[in-house]
Design a protein around this motif. Structure first.
Motif, PDB file in Angstrom:
ATOM      1  N   ILE A 181      17.828  -4.290  -5.024  1.00 14.25           N
ATOM      2  CA  ILE A 181      16.445  -3.929  -4.700  1.00 14.25           C
ATOM      3  C   ILE A 181      16.236  -2.440  -4.944  1.00 14.25           C
ATOM      4  CG2 ILE A 181      14.680  -3.862  -2.891  1.00 14.25           C
ATOM      5  CD1 ILE A 181      16.385  -6.103  -1.486  1.00 14.25           C
ATOM      6  N   LEU A 182      15.165  -2.110  -5.642  1.00 12.26           N
ATOM      7  CA  LEU A 182      14.734  -0.729  -5.841  1.00 12.26           C
ATOM      8  C   LEU A 182      13.358  -0.601  -5.206  1.00 12.26           C
ATOM      9  CD1 LEU A 182      15.077   1.475  -8.919  1.00 12.26           C
ATOM     10  CD2 LEU A 182      12.832   1.221  -7.891  1.00 12.26           C
ATOM     11  N   VAL A 183      13.210   0.357  -4.290  1.00 14.87           N
ATOM     12  CA  VAL A 183      11.941   0.569  -3.594  1.00 14.87           C
ATOM     13  C   VAL A 183      11.409   1.943  -3.979  1.00 14.87           C
ATOM     14  CG1 VAL A 183      10.773   0.703  -1.359  1.00 14.87           C
ATOM     15  CG2 VAL A 183      12.713  -0.866  -1.666  1.00 14.87           C
ATOM     16  N   MET A 184      10.223   1.966  -4.550  1.00 14.82           N
ATOM     17  CA  MET A 184       9.564   3.220  -4.932  1.00 14.82           C
ATOM     18  C   MET A 184       8.411   3.496  -3.990  1.00 14.82           C
ATOM     19  SD  MET A 184       9.482   3.055  -9.150  1.00 14.82           S
ATOM     20  CE  MET A 184       7.757   2.842  -9.087  1.00 14.82           C
ATOM     21  N   PRO A 185       8.460   4.631  -3.269  1.00 16.90           N
ATOM     22  CA  PRO A 185       7.311   4.972  -2.409  1.00 16.90           C
ATOM     23  C   PRO A 185       6.123   5.331  -3.292  1.00 16.90           C
ATOM     24  CG  PRO A 185       8.920   6.746  -2.430  1.00 16.90           C
ATOM     25  CD  PRO A 185       9.518   5.617  -3.204  1.00 16.90           C
ATOM     26  N   ARG A 186       4.933   5.076  -2.765  1.00 18.68           N
ATOM     27  CA  ARG A 186       3.714   5.400  -3.508  1.00 18.68           C
ATOM     28  C   ARG A 186       3.169   6.729  -3.026  1.00 18.68           C
ATOM     29  NH1 ARG A 186       0.105   0.107  -4.075  1.00 18.68           N
ATOM     30  NH2 ARG A 186      -0.848   1.415  -5.654  1.00 18.68           N
ATOM     31  N   ARG A 187       2.435   7.398  -3.887  1.00 14.43           N
ATOM     32  CA  ARG A 187       1.828   8.681  -3.552  1.00 14.43           C
ATOM     33  C   ARG A 187       0.838   8.553  -2.404  1.00 14.43           C
ATOM     34  NH1 ARG A 187       0.432  11.488  -9.119  1.00 14.43           N
ATOM     35  NH2 ARG A 187       0.276   9.316  -9.578  1.00 14.43           N
ATOM     36  N   GLY A 188       0.781   9.590  -1.574  1.00 13.52           N
ATOM     37  CA  GLY A 188      -0.217   9.634  -0.513  1.00 13.52           C
ATOM     38  C   GLY A 188       0.057   8.731   0.659  1.00 13.52           C
ATOM     39  N   GLN A 189       1.241   8.155   0.746  1.00 15.70           N
ATOM     40  CA  GLN A 189       1.551   7.243   1.855  1.00 15.70           C
ATOM     41  C   GLN A 189       2.601   7.855   2.746  1.00 15.70           C
ATOM     42  OE1 GLN A 189      -0.217   4.421   2.318  1.00 15.70           O
ATOM     43  NE2 GLN A 189      -1.346   5.002   0.516  1.00 15.70           N
ATOM     44  N   SER A 224       0.816  -1.214   0.000  1.00 17.17           N
ATOM     45  CA  SER A 224       0.000   0.000   0.000  1.00 17.17           C
ATOM     46  C   SER A 224       0.852   1.268   0.000  1.00 17.17           C
ATOM     47  CB  SER A 224      -0.947   0.014   1.204  1.00 17.17           C
ATOM     48  OG  SER A 224      -0.201   0.030   2.410  1.00 17.17           O
ATOM     49  N   ASN A 225       2.071   1.210   0.531  1.00 17.46           N
ATOM     50  CA  ASN A 225       2.900   2.403   0.625  1.00 17.46           C
ATOM     51  C   ASN A 225       4.134   2.417  -0.276  1.00 17.46           C
ATOM     52  OD1 ASN A 225       4.255   0.378   2.013  1.00 17.46           O
ATOM     53  ND2 ASN A 225       5.002   1.760   3.610  1.00 17.46           N
ATOM     54  N   ARG A 226       4.383   1.309  -1.005  1.00 14.90           N
ATOM     55  CA  ARG A 226       5.579   1.227  -1.848  1.00 14.90           C
ATOM     56  C   ARG A 226       5.459   0.092  -2.863  1.00 14.90           C
ATOM     57  NH1 ARG A 226       6.212  -1.668   2.592  1.00 14.90           N
ATOM     58  NH2 ARG A 226       7.451  -3.580   2.581  1.00 14.90           N
ATOM     59  N   SER A 271       6.776  13.320  -8.012  1.00 16.93           N
ATOM     60  CA  SER A 271       5.407  12.848  -7.812  1.00 16.93           C
ATOM     61  C   SER A 271       5.031  12.669  -6.342  1.00 16.93           C
ATOM     62  CB  SER A 271       5.212  11.521  -8.553  1.00 16.93           C
ATOM     63  OG  SER A 271       3.946  10.987  -8.327  1.00 16.93           O
ATOM     64  N   THR A 272       5.986  12.165  -5.544  1.00 18.47           N
ATOM     65  CA  THR A 272       5.654  11.816  -4.159  1.00 18.47           C
ATOM     66  C   THR A 272       6.348  12.702  -3.124  1.00 18.47           C
ATOM     67  OG1 THR A 272       7.476  10.251  -3.865  1.00 18.47           O
ATOM     68  CG2 THR A 272       5.423   9.379  -4.811  1.00 18.47           C
ATOM     69  N   GLY A 273       7.405  13.380  -3.537  1.00 19.05           N
ATOM     70  CA  GLY A 273       8.209  14.137  -2.586  1.00 19.05           C
ATOM     71  C   GLY A 273       9.136  13.249  -1.771  1.00 19.05           C
ATOM     72  N   LYS A 274       9.190  11.965  -2.103  1.00 19.34           N
ATOM     73  CA  LYS A 274      10.008  11.001  -1.360  1.00 19.34           C
ATOM     74  C   LYS A 274      11.114  10.442  -2.251  1.00 19.34           C
ATOM     75  CE  LYS A 274       6.093   9.721   1.479  1.00 19.34           C
ATOM     76  NZ  LYS A 274       5.157   8.667   1.844  1.00 19.34           N
ATOM     77  N   ASP A 275      12.121   9.870  -1.601  1.00 19.63           N
ATOM     78  CA  ASP A 275      13.261   9.306  -2.315  1.00 19.63           C
ATOM     79  C   ASP A 275      13.079   7.820  -2.596  1.00 19.63           C
ATOM     80  OD1 ASP A 275      14.828  11.673  -2.386  1.00 19.63           O
ATOM     81  OD2 ASP A 275      15.372  11.355  -0.291  1.00 19.63           O
ATOM     82  N   VAL A 276      13.599   7.394  -3.721  1.00 19.54           N
ATOM     83  CA  VAL A 276      13.681   5.979  -4.069  1.00 19.54           C
ATOM     84  C   VAL A 276      14.806   5.370  -3.234  1.00 19.54           C
ATOM     85  CG1 VAL A 276      14.385   4.399  -5.924  1.00 19.54           C
ATOM     86  CG2 VAL A 276      12.790   6.261  -6.405  1.00 19.54           C
ATOM     87  N   ILE A 277      14.616   4.147  -2.785  1.00 23.44           N
ATOM     88  CA  ILE A 277      15.652   3.442  -2.030  1.00 23.44           C
ATOM     89  C   ILE A 277      16.309   2.419  -2.958  1.00 23.44           C
ATOM     90  CG2 ILE A 277      16.115   1.874  -0.100  1.00 23.44           C
ATOM     91  CD1 ILE A 277      13.592   3.139   1.241  1.00 23.44           C
TER      92      ILE A 277
END
Length: 100
Positions: free
Chosen positions: A92-100, A17-19, A77-83
């Protein structure tokens, strides 16, 4: 101990739900670091089959620029950083999702 053959291990995409996580088997090539990937300076094809597929579909620009574009677009898009993370057996590439 036998080393796991990363060519036979599938890429996994895990959706939460968040990434969204992309798990690619195997270690990064010796010439590639997480920092060089972040800068778009990595030009080693990790998955030639996927690259070839995207070339045929006209969805690829330059080799090595994909992750840098992902980082930029996710931040916009999210204001967050990719890990980006490398473990003993996978990248591993982790993309945060919008609104989370």
């Amino acid at each position: 101990m036998l080393e796991r053959n990363s060519f036979l291990t599938p890429i996994r995409i895990l959706i939460f739900s968040n990434r969204v996580e992309f798990h690619s088997p195997g270690r990064l090539p010796n010439t590639v670091s997480i920092e060089s990937i972040r800068m778009g300076a990595s030009h080693v094809l990790r998955n030639p089959r996927i690259y070839s597929f995207f070339v045929r579909m006209g969805l690829v620009t330059d080799i090595g620029s994909g992750v840098a574009r992902i980082i930029k677009l996710v931040k916009e898009s999210t204001g967050k950083d990719v890990i980006l993370e490398e473990t003993e057996g996978e990248f591993i590439l982790v993309m945060p999702r919008r609104g989370q």
